[in-house]
Structure formats: C-alpha cells, structure tokens
Scaffold this active site. Structure first.
Site, short mmCIF file in Angstrom:
data_model
loop_
_atom_site.label_atom_id
_atom_site.label_comp_id
_atom_site.label_asym_id
_atom_site.label_seq_id
_atom_site.Cartn_x
_atom_site.Cartn_y
_atom_site.Cartn_z
N LYS A 128 -12.55 -1.68 7.39
CA LYS A 128 -11.88 -2.60 8.33
C LYS A 128 -12.38 -2.36 9.75
O LYS A 128 -13.07 -3.20 10.31
CB LYS A 128 -10.37 -2.42 8.22
CG LYS A 128 -9.87 -2.70 6.79
CD LYS A 128 -8.49 -2.16 6.57
CE LYS A 128 -8.11 -2.10 5.12
NZ LYS A 128 -8.14 -3.38 4.40
N ASP A 139 -1.54 6.71 6.35
CA ASP A 139 -2.62 5.82 5.90
C ASP A 139 -2.92 4.90 7.08
O ASP A 139 -2.12 4.03 7.42
CB ASP A 139 -2.14 5.03 4.68
CG ASP A 139 -3.14 3.97 4.24
OD1 ASP A 139 -4.16 3.77 4.92
OD2 ASP A 139 -2.88 3.33 3.20
N TRP A 191 0.83 -1.21 0.00
CA TRP A 191 0.00 0.00 0.00
C TRP A 191 0.86 1.25 0.00
O TRP A 191 0.51 2.24 -0.64
CB TRP A 191 -1.00 -0.02 1.17
CG TRP A 191 -1.94 -1.17 1.02
CD1 TRP A 191 -1.99 -2.29 1.78
CD2 TRP A 191 -2.92 -1.35 -0.01
NE1 TRP A 191 -2.94 -3.15 1.30
CE2 TRP A 191 -3.53 -2.59 0.20
CE3 TRP A 191 -3.33 -0.56 -1.10
CZ2 TRP A 191 -4.53 -3.08 -0.63
CZ3 TRP A 191 -4.34 -1.05 -1.92
CH2 TRP A 191 -4.93 -2.28 -1.68
N1 PMP Z 1 -4.11 1.15 2.55
C1 PMP Z 1 -4.12 0.07 3.34
C2 PMP Z 1 -3.17 -0.01 4.50
C3 PMP Z 1 -5.00 -0.98 3.06
O1 PMP Z 1 -5.01 -2.08 3.82
C4 PMP Z 1 -5.89 -0.86 1.96
C5 PMP Z 1 -6.92 -1.92 1.64
N2 PMP Z 1 -6.66 -3.18 1.99
C6 PMP Z 1 -5.82 0.28 1.17
C7 PMP Z 1 -4.94 1.28 1.50
C8 PMP Z 1 -6.72 0.47 -0.01
O2 PMP Z 1 -7.93 0.85 0.45
P1 PMP Z 1 -9.17 1.17 -0.50
O3 PMP Z 1 -9.61 -0.13 -1.07
O4 PMP Z 1 -10.14 1.78 0.47
O5 PMP Z 1 -8.72 2.12 -1.54
#
Ligand code: PMP
Length: 360
Positions: free
Chosen positions: A196, A172, A102
């Site tokens: 989450k 994030d 991520w």
């Molecule tokens: N950042 C982290 C730490 C994640 O775990 C995730 C999704 N698993 C995301 C970003 C992406 O999130 P989204 O699907 O809401 O764009």
C-alpha cells in the site's frame, strides 16, 4: 504520462511515478553492475547496500531507535497474524480490539494458539467507528494487546494510541505505515504488508522491540521465529529482493520530499478535500464516523445501485480506476495513499461534483 490512470486501489496500490521511472531506468543495468536487482545474489555487496539502505532510510523516516529491529519478511501482514502469537506467547492469553475484517482474521488466527479476550469491538455498526476502550477490560497479564491502526475496508483509523501499560502493544499498520507520524516507542511491534504505502507485494515490514525477540518456544518453526530473521539481517533465506529494492526507492522518495510530517500534511489536505465535498453533498454520503475517519481509505455511498454502477462506469472511462467499494460496505472506496497525487483527488472530487449536478 504514458496513459497512466489514477489508481484508487486498496492494494497493491499506486506507487510514486518518479520511483517507477527510476526502476525503469535501472532495470536492465543497475548502477553499472550489468544486471538488474532481480538477478543479483542477495549475499552480494551490491545487494547488501540496497537492503541496508532500505533499513536506514526507514529508520530515518519513522525515527526508529536502536532498541528496535527492522525486519524484512515475507508472507504478508496475514503471516504476522500467526507470528505475533507464536513469538509472544508466555501466559497464553492476549487482548484484541476488533475493528474490522482484518482484525477478525488476526483474532481467528491467534485463537488457534492463545485465549483471546476482545476488549472492544465496533462490529455492532458494521465497523464504522473506532470503539473506546474500557481500561478495566485490559488484562495486565495479557501477552500483548493487538489492534489495527487503520481499517482499510471500513475507512476508520485510531487517532490516539491505546494505552496498554506494560503489556506490549502490537499494531497492524498495513494501510497506515508512513502516512502520518506515530511514536514507534509506544509499540512492541508494528507490522505492515508493503503493497500500500511501501512498495510491491511480497514484502512485509516488521518493526519490533528487541526484548520481544528470542522468547519463542522450541516448538515454533524456525521460519516463523523473529529471532531467525533478526540474527540473519533478514537474510536467513532469500528475501524478496526486488520488493525491498523498490521499497528503498519509495523511502528515498519520501525522505527527499520532506518525510512523514510533510506527507501527513499532504494526506490531511487530500482527505480533507474529499471529506469536505462528501459532507456537503446532497447525493454522496460517507460511511465512517467523522472523528475516526481514515486519511488513507475513504468509503462513500450513493443512494441507489444504479447510480453506483453508473459512477463506477464513468470514472473508469475517465481514467479513475479501482473505486469499487469492498463488498461488505458496498458503494465506492477511494484509497489515497502517499503516492496518490493531490491532482488525482482533485480529479475525483471534480467528477463527483459533476455527477451530483447530473443526478440531482
Ligand atoms: N491488514 C490490513 C489492515 C490490510 O488492509 C490487509 C490487506 N488489504 C491485510 C492485513 C492483509 O495483508 P496481506 O495481503 O499482506 O496478508
């Protein structure tokens, strides 16, 4: 319990049962209004009560001061990978810490707009640790420093917050928000996809220091400018009304159950139970460095692919689902967010004990 399983999914993830039951009770006729929240105008007084309630409950949970705005956006955490550089661009450069997939995605997006300096990375060891930060590498003129506070895939977390000096610190917090206490004042922006620890997908929480709003260039699209949402109380256009409603119920549930500090204690107990078993096992192994281990996402391995398949098959049949690890780590991963009860972790650990005895 209506045949509910223990759902260890990384997200969308398990929600507190009392919240789901309340949604069910209120679904068709919300508080005597004769309609569900899904059917309400976002501009109606009844909906305003919901969105304002969500904000005030979150402020209470995270102790968010008036110096910060709370925004309810869409586009997921991934949209923030773009909104952060678009809105904070000043000197045209930013520092990033790379702790996993991520982080890499946030870097790839920001690179389209800014010069990116990777100040620390754990890529050399498949992101199984949190790198230390050499302060001399931090750029005092960077527009911000960005890091991923909990790494959902690799099961690591920052246990101390990087010191970025006067440079705004952005995190994030998708798989971290509300799981343990943090000091919001340490941050310029905290953002998180809801799916989450907060509620249904479709909602993204952004907690932003007010001085970071309103600096976007004229070329920034209206829909990607924090100011647009801040000025309009997150209602420039139709917000994800139902997701915000469920998030409010989750915040109510957290506040009723003692807030983040109590949740943190429970999370430490839950994760402790699982890690203690893994640490003492002769069959299962953890993948993340001990001192950096996540409270929320626990990846672990078995020695062979056959054992992994067998483990996943048997857990599935016992009502413990979504334990398959991310393909980049392999093995298993148990996400044990706030809504995963201690009994779910106990059931998993008890089964792991049994599995170890069967396969010695
Ligand atoms: N950042 C982290 C730490 C994640 O775990 C995730 C999704 N698993 C995301 C970003 C992406 O999130 P989204 O699907 O809401 O764009």
């Amino acid at each position: 319990m209506d045949n509910r399983v223990y759902n260890f999914s990384a997200g969308p993830a398990t929600l507190p049962l009392p919240v789901l039951e309340r949604v069910q009770r209120e679904l068709i006729n919300h508080e005597g209004h004769g309609m569900s929240v899904m059917e309400m105008s976002h501009r109606s007084p009844m909906y305003e009560e919901i969105i304002n309630g969500a904000e005030s409950q979150l402020r209470k949970l995270m102790n968010i001061s008036d110096e910060y705005s709370v925004l309810f956006l869409q586009g997921g955490a991934s949209m923030q990978f773009a909104m952060v550089p678009l809105n904070l661009k000043k000197n045209g450069k930013a520092d990033y810490i790379n702790t996993g997939m991520w982080s890499k995605k946030s870097i790839a997006q920001a690179k389209k707009m800014l010069d990116i300096n990777i100040v620390a990375t754990s890529e050399d060891k498949t992101f199984n640790y949190v790198p230390s930060i050499d302060k001399t590498k931090l750029d005092k003129d960077a527009d911000y420093l960005h890091f991923t506070i909990n790494n959902t895939i690799y099961g690591t977390r920052f246990t101390s917050i990087p010191d970025s000096g006067n440079v705004p610190l952005i995190t994030d917090a998708s798989s971290h928000i509300l799981s343990e206490k943090i000091n919001v004042n340490d941050f310029g922006i905290i953002y998180a996809g809801a799916q989450k620890n907060v509620g249904p997908s479709g909602l993204t929480i952004v907690i932003i220091r007010k001085d970071l709003i309103g600096n976007a260039g004229d070329d920034v699209p209206i829909m990607l400018n924090y100011k647009t949402y801040d000025d309009a109380g997150s209602m420039y256009n139709t917000p994800p009304t139902f997701s915000i409603y469920v998030a409010k119920l989750v915040f109510d549930w957290l506040n009723e159950n003692g807030g983040v500090s109590i949740m943190q204690k429970i999370n430490e107990e839950k994760a402790g139970l699982l890690y203690d078993f893994i640490d003492n096992s002769n069959l299962f192994t953890g993948t993340a460095r001990k001192e950096d281990r996540s409270l929320m996402c626990v990846p672990f391995l078995l020695p062979t692919q056959e054992l992994i398949s067998e483990f996943l098959k048997q857990t599935q049949s016992k009502g413990m689902v979504n334990l398959k690890g991310h393909r980049s780590v392999g093995g298993m991963r148990a996400c044990i967010y706030n809504a995963m009860p201690m009994d779910g972790v106990k059931a998993l650990v008890n089964f792991m004990k049994e599995f170890e005895l069967q396969n010695r």
